[in-house]
Every structure is written in C-alpha cells, then in structure tokens.
Write an enzyme that holds these catalytic residues in place. Sequence first.
Site, PDB file in Angstrom:
ATOM      1  N   GLY A   1      -6.415 -34.837  17.144  1.00 33.40           N
ATOM      2  CA  GLY A   1      -7.323 -34.526  16.048  1.00 33.40           C
ATOM      3  C   GLY A   1      -6.671 -33.820  14.880  1.00 33.40           C
ATOM      4  O   GLY A   1      -7.340 -33.449  13.919  1.00 33.40           O
TER       5      GLY A   1
ATOM      6  N   ASN B   1      -3.616 -44.054  23.273  1.00 33.97           N
ATOM      7  CA  ASN B   1      -3.113 -42.846  23.920  1.00 33.97           C
ATOM      8  C   ASN B   1      -2.388 -43.241  25.197  1.00 33.97           C
ATOM      9  O   ASN B   1      -2.958 -43.912  26.068  1.00 33.97           O
ATOM     10  CB  ASN B   1      -4.261 -41.891  24.240  1.00 33.97           C
TER      11      ASN B   1
ATOM     12  N   ARG C   1      -1.468 -41.702  27.910  1.00 34.72           N
ATOM     13  CA  ARG C   1      -1.579 -40.647  28.922  1.00 34.72           C
ATOM     14  C   ARG C   1      -2.979 -40.656  29.516  1.00 34.72           C
ATOM     15  O   ARG C   1      -3.849 -41.396  29.061  1.00 34.72           O
ATOM     16  CB  ARG C   1      -1.329 -39.290  28.259  1.00 34.72           C
TER      17      ARG C   1
ATOM     18  N   ARG D   1     -17.388 -30.882  27.315  1.00 34.81           N
ATOM     19  CA  ARG D   1     -16.292 -29.928  27.403  1.00 34.81           C
ATOM     20  C   ARG D   1     -16.839 -28.527  27.146  1.00 34.81           C
ATOM     21  O   ARG D   1     -17.530 -28.305  26.154  1.00 34.81           O
ATOM     22  CB  ARG D   1     -15.204 -30.253  26.396  1.00 34.81           C
TER      23      ARG D   1
END
Length: 480
Positions: free
Chosen positions: A165, A290, A292, A338
Amino acid sequence: MFETVLIANRGEIALRVLRACRELGVRTAVVYSAADADSAAVRHADQAIRIGPASSRRSYLNAAAIVEAARQVGAQAVHPGYGFLSEDADFAEICADNGLTFIGPPPAVMAALADKSSARALMSRAGLPLSPGSVAPVPTAAAAAEIAEAVGYPVIVKAAAGGGGRGMTVVRTPGELRRAYTRTRAAAQAAFGDDRVYVERYLTEARHVEVQVLCDSHGNGVHLGTRDCSVQRRHQKLVEEAPAPALPAAVLDTIAETALRGALEVGFVGAGTLEFLVDAEEQFHFLEINCRIQVEHPVTEMVTGIDLVHEQLHIAAGVPLRWRQEEIRLRGVAVECRVNTEDPGRGFAPTPGRLDRFTPPGGPFTRVDTHASAGYVIGPWYDSLLAKVIVWAPDRELALNRLERALDEFDIAGPGVHTTIPFVRRVLDDAAFRKGRYTTRLVDRLLGVPGAAPAQRPTATPAPRPASAATPDVPNRRTR
C-alpha cells in the site's frame, strides 16, 4: 519433505507457518529480534535464534544473519512469511547460493514480478487486461503528464518497486501532477531504494478482487477462487471475504481463469495472488501479483478446506501439485477482519502499549489467528496487526452476523491501546457493504472524506452460482 524449516518472520504469520510445519512433521526454527524474545513463535519453535536488535533493518531484514541462522540449525529451507524479505528476489537468490530452498517462486521470476512495471508488461503479453496507462517506468514529469492527458484524470502514480500500500499517489487534476510525480519518486527512493514510477488511470469506483493460485515446478496450476479486498484505508486492507460478493459467477470464473493463465505463462511457482480492479461495468484490470502468502489467506482456506501453507511446503519440496482444478470446491462464505492496534479517530495512527486483557472470541466456525495474549507488549517497531478474526457460514448474511458476534466477544484492553474493531463494526453496519455493493471508496465515505460519495454499483441480480463454485454445505475441515 524438508527436515527443518527456518521461519524468517515474526508475529501471527510466524506462528501460522510453525503450526503447519509441525502438522507435517517438519522441525522448526525461528529467528527473532530482541523485541520478540518472549514471543509465542519463540516459545513454540523447536529452536530460536536471536539475530539482532528491535530494528527490522538489523534483524528481520538482515539477510546475512538469517542465512547464518539457517546454517546453524541445519535448515534446508526458509519460509519468509509475508512482508520483510518475502518478495525480495536478492534474498531468494542468496538462499539458493547457500543451498537453501526459498519457499516462494524462483529468484528470476520473483524479480520480474516484484517490479510492478515489469509485472504489467509480462501480464500484458500474457493477454491480461490492464488499466490504461504506462507499461514501462515514466522517466519525467512531462512524460507523466502526456500519459495522464491521454488516459484521462484521475490517475495514480505508483512506485515500480512498491508494495504494502506504499508508494502511491492519486492525482485528480493536471495542476497536481508534477508535485505528485516528484513526491512519489522521492518516497519510492526512500522506502524501496528505487525511484522508478509508472502512471495509470485511477478507477474511482472499483472493486479490489484477487485470485489465489497454486503452481508447482512441473507446470501444473490451480486457482482457488476469488477474494474481495475492497475495504481499505490508505490502500491497506481491513476486511476481506471469499468469494467476492455481488458479481455474476461468469465474471468471477473469468477473472480466476485469466489469473491462473497469467501465472502459468510467466512461470510462477508457489502460492501467489493476482490482484485486479473491477469497474462499474464489471470489466476487470490487472493490478499486481504478490509472490507470497497473503495476510487474508485464511478466507480461502475456510471456503476450500485447503491449507495453503501446507501446499507451499509441498510445492517448495518439489512435490507435484496435489490438486486438480476440478477437485477445487468453494463452499459457503468466509469473512476476515484485521484487528490492528490503531486509532481510526486519529487517521489510524498506531497505538503501542501493554495488553492488560486479551480474550479472543470462540464459537462455531470462528478462527482467530494471533500471536498475542494478556501481558503482551505491542512495540512501536513493527506492523500494527494484532489478530485476524475469520468466520465461515453457509451464506454471506450469516457470515457477517457471525463476525459481528465474534467482534462483540473480543476483549482487548490496555493503557492507550486502541484497535480497529469499532471501525470494522461501522463497516459491517453499512448498507452498501451488507448488500455486497461496495467499492474501494467505502472507508473514505465512512470517514467523511470529501468526494467519497456512496458507491453506485449495478443493481442487476447476480447470476446463480454453480454448485462447483459455491455450495452452501459444511466445509471440508482440512484447515488445521
């Protein structure tokens, strides 16, 4: 399978990887900084090696210290988790040069994909649709202005080496561009050591939809459906769900199949995520890949019953992919939020401190991934992620209700400590979110940011989802 895996990370992801290794009979070792000497991962690992002080640059980003730790414990592989060195192609190459398996894609593939501009070029050649804009880095502000004029404002200036981000600036008028271009290049140089940027059209009312893929080193691959990650603050995610809601099954299938094709064509290996923006006309545009495990991987695990960290380990060990596409079944709906130690009332500023109380929720189909406990001290050195609450239900309404119930049960308290739970409750109460017709502007709208009008999504009823895509059934409980 490996005998010993070194976990080169901290917090909840270190604990998550450690548990997966233990379930597969793999010995674990973790590295830790001075600030994490009493962490849960250190307590539960078979062996722990201190590699430096609290500063991440001198500990979790210290490639030489991590490789030396792997040698000390006799590890055959290194799992980087997410963040830190997880997408560092140089670190992956250093591991290979020292006889260590880096649990992720090959260094050359990672290098090409970690560079956002390079990834756009590769995916464009693979036939994936891109947002209008530059493919190569833009060398001057004048060149950026020409591109912006061609594609139309607003545009977004992005760091080619960016991630998490960071390294993005939205530009709404020509008068803002030169300053935004200069500022973004400077920020990119400071954060990533690379000042290259590119420019693309900024979609003001878009959904952030991503696809989880698994690819082995034998040319096989599967996708595990979609996730919606549109609830973001400063381009960082707060709430994620699987599958992406309120989009026709045919659109979701096309996005997922396109993502897998792109991953295979660029030689991706491991667990990866291709991210897209979906506009109001339900056209999708490749954003980035991404290389990962993602923070939000549990929602995919909950709807598929597939342990993604197990699959990472098998793939890295050279085992052919254990799944065929026709065997992948998505069941029900999973939602994750989160829990960050941040104060939404002060721009989501971090609030470090000691936890006097920490009691996670329980109940059916409720999972909490966390490294914290009562007495845990949240320091100022690392990411503010404290926990992830993930729920599953046969349908979205019940999943959202279950998440609300779980958040009501979560008891977190300590001097000066704030969390994002109250703000997530506002998200769950929002009418557009409840209907699944929200966009990446949702958080700005809730915060009263000027120009963040309510999203106007198409109101057509989504096509029925085929049983193979999402069946309201009891999930396959292979997720731990």
